[in-house]
Design an enzyme around this catalytic site. Structure first.
Site, short mmCIF file in Angstrom:
data_model
loop_
_atom_site.label_atom_id
_atom_site.label_comp_id
_atom_site.label_asym_id
_atom_site.label_seq_id
_atom_site.Cartn_x
_atom_site.Cartn_y
_atom_site.Cartn_z
CD GLU A 1 -2.87 -1.31 2.26
OE1 GLU A 1 -4.08 -1.38 2.08
OE2 GLU A 1 -2.36 -1.41 3.38
CB CYS B 1 2.99 7.11 3.67
SG CYS B 1 3.38 5.82 4.84
CB CYS C 1 7.21 -6.02 8.22
SG CYS C 1 8.60 -5.30 9.13
CB CYS D 1 6.34 -3.93 15.78
SG CYS D 1 8.04 -3.50 15.33
CB CYS E 1 2.97 -3.15 13.35
SG CYS E 1 3.06 -2.66 11.62
N GLY F 1 6.68 -2.55 5.77
CA GLY F 1 8.05 -3.04 5.72
C GLY F 1 9.04 -2.21 6.51
CD GLU F 2 13.28 -1.25 9.55
OE1 GLU F 2 12.39 -0.91 10.35
OE2 GLU F 2 14.18 -0.48 9.18
CB SER G 1 10.09 5.41 9.47
OG SER G 1 9.60 5.04 10.74
CB SER H 1 9.60 2.67 15.40
OG SER H 1 9.18 3.19 14.16
CG LEU H 2 12.35 4.90 21.89
CD1 LEU H 2 13.59 4.05 21.65
CD2 LEU H 2 12.74 6.25 22.50
CG HIS H 3 6.95 2.27 19.23
ND1 HIS H 3 6.32 3.42 18.84
CD2 HIS H 3 7.26 1.61 18.08
CE1 HIS H 3 6.24 3.45 17.52
NE2 HIS H 3 6.81 2.39 17.03
CG ASN I 1 -3.87 4.70 13.69
OD1 ASN I 1 -4.70 5.52 14.03
ND2 ASN I 1 -2.67 5.04 13.23
CB CYS J 1 0.79 4.82 11.64
SG CYS J 1 1.59 6.28 11.19
N1 SAH Z 1 9.35 -0.38 9.84
C1 SAH Z 1 9.45 1.03 9.95
C2 SAH Z 1 8.42 1.81 9.16
C3 SAH Z 1 6.99 1.35 9.14
S1 SAH Z 1 5.76 1.82 10.25
C4 SAH Z 1 9.41 1.44 11.40
O1 SAH Z 1 9.19 0.60 12.25
O2 SAH Z 1 9.64 2.60 11.70
C5 SAH Z 1 5.69 3.53 10.51
C6 SAH Z 1 5.34 3.87 11.96
O3 SAH Z 1 4.01 3.45 12.32
C7 SAH Z 1 6.27 3.19 12.95
O4 SAH Z 1 6.64 4.06 13.96
C8 SAH Z 1 5.37 2.11 13.51
O5 SAH Z 1 5.83 1.64 14.74
C9 SAH Z 1 4.06 2.82 13.59
N2 SAH Z 1 2.93 1.92 13.76
C10 SAH Z 1 2.86 0.61 13.45
N3 SAH Z 1 1.65 0.10 13.76
C11 SAH Z 1 0.93 1.12 14.28
C12 SAH Z 1 -0.41 1.22 14.73
N4 SAH Z 1 -1.24 0.18 14.70
N5 SAH Z 1 -0.83 2.43 15.18
C13 SAH Z 1 0.00 3.49 15.16
N6 SAH Z 1 1.26 3.45 14.72
C14 SAH Z 1 1.72 2.27 14.28
#
Ligand code: SAH
Length: 371
Positions: free
Chosen positions: A104, A117, A124, A128, A131, A172-173, A204, A226-228, A303, A346
């Site tokens: 997408e 985007c 991927c 995570c 995701c 994807g990463e 990212s 993407s720290l989280h 999301n 996202c």
């Molecule tokens: N693989 C890369 C880029 C893809 S995702 C990365 O991890 O950065 C882009 C961003 O969306 C990342 O920060 C990811 O962690 C975040 N993301 C993934 N799933 C999500 C969700 N369900 N809600 C909000 N953000 C999300």
């Protein structure tokens, strides 16, 4: 119509694609045909500035050359399976990348900019926990043509609306597909191609540290990480690549990356998951990690997607988290969800195709190449 019901083509094209080919290789390609090197520039202008992918329209190339190019090469863009328009102007394309895989691409218009985007892999492997793409598992790396093709396709379909920013935040990463992503990044910032500024192209990453350090040398575009989570214990669960490259090592690489970027900071993405990583105490931990560093924080309200086990934090908790970061001296913003009515936000990008081969980080793969 559900995407499951769509017919996907069985294989990817096999002819040499000039789309996404590095400028130097394109020059060499024409030299090998006994053509002038400036042919490369001409083709790049057609492709990346006028978004023309039909040789017949490339009127400054001779008819025999156009014929030869048509026989030897392809400029095929990934076919569009579905195109959706959100009420807020966000647009999403579902693209067929062959072998029952789809990716997408999302366009997000804002008053002062238009952000595209793009996806770098079908699925991927990083797994995570929150995701949708990770949930689908990994299938394969996209080629440079498939990655840059998304930009050409969107630019063409958007006609007047301009793409001012490109972010690798789709499926994807990107740093696990470094070999194919790097030529795309170069072409995005090349004046002979898309001509975007480095600040407007963002990679990212979930934290593939060796490739972050490589990117710093090869092409230091903007970096989002993407720290989280503020602790290894929690991040190991949410972003499993943390078990390979823990927070201290990741941040060290970030500060090295920032050194090469006169006064630009690293963006830290932090998805807010209800009762998981959204407490004021955790915000304070985050402040300790990032204070007095070239860092800004982008808080992303989670999301949801159908299979997810997490919930989005409540607005008061989001606000309290944000306020704690600000009180601690950090620059922090809250990302407004866009296109959620068409599942374009996202982490909601999943291609919605069944039978994706499930290969997970836990099983073995980081930076797996397509087979
Ligand atoms: N693989 C890369 C880029 C893809 S995702 C990365 O991890 O950065 C882009 C961003 O969306 C990342 O920060 C990811 O962690 C975040 N993301 C993934 N799933 C999500 C969700 N369900 N809600 C909000 N953000 C999300």
């Amino acid at each position: 119509m559900s995407a499951d019901a769509l017919t996907l083509s069985p294989t990817a094209p096999s002819k040499l694609s000039l789309l996404g080919m590095p400028a130097a290789n394109l020059v060499e390609f024409f030299e090998n045909l006994d053509e002038k090197p400036y042919r490369a520039r001409q083709i790049m202008r057609w492709l990346y500035q006028r978004h023309v992918t039909d040789y017949a329209e490339m009127t400054d190339l001779s008819a025999p050359l156009r014929k030869q190019l048509g026989e030897m090469t392809t400029l095929k863009l990934p076919p569009v399976l579905k195109h959706e328009h959100s009420d807020d102007g966000t647009r999403k394309w579902l693209l067929d990348v062959g072998a029952n895989q789809a990716v997408e691409t999302v366009y997000i218009p804002e008053p002062s900019r238009g952000t595209l985007c793009i996806s770098s892999q079908a699925g991927c492997a990083l797994d995570c926990a929150f995701c949708a793409t990770g949930y689908q598992g990994f299938n394969r790396n996209l080629t440079s043509a498939e990655i840059l093709g998304q930009v050409v396709l969107a630019a063409r379909e958007l006609a007047g609306a301009k793409i001012t920013n490109v972010v690798f935040m789709g499926m994807g990463e990107p740093l696990a597909n470094y070999r194919n992503v790097l030529p795309v990044v170069h072409l995005l910032i090349d004046d002979q191609a898309f001509g975007l500024s480095r600040r407007r192209v963002t990679i990212s990453t979930a934290g593939v540290v060796p490739q972050m350090l490589k990117l710093a040398n090869d092409c230091n575009v903007a970096l989002a990480v993407s720290l989280h989570a503020p602790t290894d214990e929690l991040r190991n669960k949410l972003v499993p690549i943390n078990k390979v490259h823990p927070i201290a090592e990741l941040l060290d690489a970030c500060w090295k990356y920032a050194e090469g970027q006169a006064s630009r900071s690293i963006t830290f993405e932090y998805v807010l998951l209800d009762d998981v990583n959204d407490s004021v105490a955790q915000a304070r931990e985050l402040v300790k990690l990032l204070r007095n560093r070239p860092a800004k924080v982008n808080l992303i309200p989670f999301n949801a997607f159908p299979e997810s086990e997490f919930r989005c934090s409540s607005q008061p908790k989001i606000d309290a988290f944000w306020q704690t970061l600000r009180n601690g001296g950090l620059i922090a913003t809250i990302r407004r969800p866009r296109g959620d009515d068409i599942a374009a936000a996202c982490g909601q990008l999943a291609g919605r195709v069944r039978d994706r081969q499930r290969v997970r980080l836990g099983d073995r793969v980081i930076g797996a190449t397509s087979s």
